[in-house]
Design a protein around this motif. Structure first.
Motif, PDB file in Angstrom:
ATOM      1  N   LEU A 153     -30.368  38.904  -3.841  1.00 41.20           N
ATOM      2  CA  LEU A 153     -30.196  40.335  -3.608  1.00 41.20           C
ATOM      3  C   LEU A 153     -30.372  41.125  -4.898  1.00 41.20           C
ATOM      4  N   TYR A 154     -29.724  40.677  -5.970  1.00 47.89           N
ATOM      5  CA  TYR A 154     -29.777  41.395  -7.240  1.00 47.89           C
ATOM      6  C   TYR A 154     -31.104  41.262  -7.972  1.00 47.89           C
ATOM      7  N   SER A 155     -32.004  40.399  -7.507  1.00 50.57           N
ATOM      8  CA  SER A 155     -33.306  40.283  -8.159  1.00 50.57           C
ATOM      9  C   SER A 155     -34.120  41.566  -8.018  1.00 50.57           C
ATOM     10  N   ASP A 156     -33.744  42.416  -7.083  1.00 51.98           N
ATOM     11  CA  ASP A 156     -34.367  43.731  -6.918  1.00 51.98           C
ATOM     12  C   ASP A 156     -33.379  44.776  -7.419  1.00 51.98           C
ATOM     13  N   PRO A 157     -33.720  45.517  -8.509  1.00 58.29           N
ATOM     14  CA  PRO A 157     -32.780  46.486  -9.072  1.00 58.29           C
ATOM     15  C   PRO A 157     -32.402  47.606  -8.098  1.00 58.29           C
ATOM     16  N   LYS A 192     -35.253  30.480  -0.489  1.00 56.46           N
ATOM     17  CA  LYS A 192     -36.705  30.553  -0.357  1.00 56.46           C
ATOM     18  C   LYS A 192     -37.369  31.293  -1.510  1.00 56.46           C
ATOM     19  N   GLN A 193     -36.845  31.062  -2.714  1.00 55.88           N
ATOM     20  CA  GLN A 193     -37.467  31.626  -3.905  1.00 55.88           C
ATOM     21  C   GLN A 193     -37.049  30.808  -5.116  1.00 55.88           C
ATOM     22  N   MET A 194     -37.899  30.779  -6.111  1.00 49.30           N
ATOM     23  CA  MET A 194     -37.591  30.138  -7.382  1.00 49.30           C
ATOM     24  C   MET A 194     -37.555  31.257  -8.412  1.00 49.30           C
ATOM     25  N   ASP A 195     -36.365  31.569  -8.896  1.00 49.64           N
ATOM     26  CA  ASP A 195     -36.196  32.683  -9.816  1.00 49.64           C
ATOM     27  C   ASP A 195     -36.009  32.155 -11.234  1.00 49.64           C
ATOM     28  N   PRO A 196     -37.085  32.124 -12.040  1.00 47.75           N
ATOM     29  CA  PRO A 196     -36.987  31.561 -13.387  1.00 47.75           C
ATOM     30  C   PRO A 196     -36.413  32.536 -14.424  1.00 47.75           C
ATOM     31  N   HIS A 240     -33.661  34.963 -16.486  1.00 48.29           N
ATOM     32  CA  HIS A 240     -32.347  34.700 -17.050  1.00 48.29           C
ATOM     33  C   HIS A 240     -31.413  35.850 -16.712  1.00 48.29           C
ATOM     34  N   LEU A 241     -30.172  35.523 -16.443  1.00 51.54           N
ATOM     35  CA  LEU A 241     -29.194  36.533 -16.054  1.00 51.54           C
ATOM     36  C   LEU A 241     -29.002  37.590 -17.139  1.00 51.54           C
ATOM     37  N   SER A 242     -29.102  37.197 -18.405  1.00 50.05           N
ATOM     38  CA  SER A 242     -28.914  38.164 -19.493  1.00 50.05           C
ATOM     39  C   SER A 242     -29.977  39.260 -19.484  1.00 50.05           C
ATOM     40  N   GLU A 243     -31.105  39.017 -18.829  1.00 50.93           N
ATOM     41  CA  GLU A 243     -32.158  40.030 -18.723  1.00 50.93           C
ATOM     42  C   GLU A 243     -31.696  41.227 -17.896  1.00 50.93           C
ATOM     43  N   GLU A 244     -30.682  41.025 -17.072  1.00 53.70           N
ATOM     44  CA  GLU A 244     -30.148  42.097 -16.233  1.00 53.70           C
ATOM     45  C   GLU A 244     -29.315  43.098 -17.037  1.00 53.70           C
ATOM     46  N   ALA A 245     -28.887  42.735 -18.243  1.00 55.77           N
ATOM     47  CA  ALA A 245     -27.977  43.568 -19.041  1.00 55.77           C
ATOM     48  C   ALA A 245     -28.569  44.921 -19.384  1.00 55.77           C
ATOM     49  N   SER A 246     -29.852  44.976 -19.618  1.00 51.96           N
ATOM     50  CA  SER A 246     -30.461  46.242 -20.032  1.00 51.96           C
ATOM     51  C   SER A 246     -31.213  46.944 -18.911  1.00 51.96           C
ATOM     52  N   GLU A 249     -31.301  29.407 -22.894  1.00 48.61           N
ATOM     53  CA  GLU A 249     -30.533  30.024 -21.817  1.00 48.61           C
ATOM     54  C   GLU A 249     -30.915  29.424 -20.466  1.00 48.61           C
ATOM     55  N   MET A 250     -29.904  29.219 -19.640  1.00 47.53           N
ATOM     56  CA  MET A 250     -30.129  28.685 -18.293  1.00 47.53           C
ATOM     57  C   MET A 250     -30.814  29.743 -17.435  1.00 47.53           C
ATOM     58  N   ASP A 251     -31.769  29.323 -16.628  1.00 43.93           N
ATOM     59  CA  ASP A 251     -32.374  30.262 -15.692  1.00 43.93           C
ATOM     60  C   ASP A 251     -31.506  30.363 -14.435  1.00 43.93           C
ATOM     61  N   ILE A 252     -31.869  31.284 -13.571  1.00 45.41           N
ATOM     62  CA  ILE A 252     -31.083  31.517 -12.352  1.00 45.41           C
ATOM     63  C   ILE A 252     -31.034  30.257 -11.473  1.00 45.41           C
TER      64      ILE A 252
END
Length: 148
Positions: A4-8, A60-64, A66-72, A136-139
């Motif tokens: 869900l959060y993969s779409d801002p 049904k998705q592979m999200d490579p 990183h969670l820290s990318e969401e910070a900005s 960093e670990m990916d999603i």
């Protein structure tokens, strides 16, 4: 939640979120390529296999990313905070556990007030000092650790 959060702008694009979950499965080649890459790492384990099965099979998705990318990220929606319960079972007593929280900025145990930057999750620390920085670990891997 990670899907869900993969779409801002997920709250205004619910049709897109639903179509992802009901869409086609991830190709086996993509799953095997991710596993082949991660198997070269020092800490490869069944957790990685669980993460890729969760990502590819259920979400049904592979999200490579990183969670820290969401910070900005500038988004309309609240920012993600994921929680998990670290459980300990005792043979002569009740279940005991501690909350573990992960956000784009930090990850750690709230009860113990122990946090690290999310980008350092999985790195090695000794007495609160960074000893060895790990990638960093990916999603996908985070989903294996706790269904986020």
């Amino acid at each position: 939640m990670a899907s869900l959060y993969s779409d801002p702008q997920w709250s205004t694009n619910m049709d897109k979120a639903v179509s992802k979950l009901s869409g086609p499965v991830v190709e086996l080649e993509q799953v095997l390529a991710w596993l082949a890459e991660k198997s070269k790492e020092e800490n490869f384990s069944l957790t990685d296999i669980w993460g890729v099965l969760t990502s590819a099979g259920i979400m049904k998705q592979m999200d490579p990313q990183h969670l820290s990318e969401e910070a900005s990220r500038n988004a309309t929606n609240p920012y993600p905070i994921y929680c998990a319960l670290e459980k300990h079972y005792f043979s002569n007593g009740p279940l005991e556990g501690k909350w573990f929280e992960v956000s784009p900025h930090e990850a750690g145990f709230t009860e113990l007030n122990l946090f690290v930057e999310t980008s350092l999750l999985g790195s090695k620390f000794q007495n609160g000092v960074l000893v060895e920085k790990k990638p960093e670990m990916d999603i996908v891997r985070l989903q294996g650790l706790s269904i986020i």
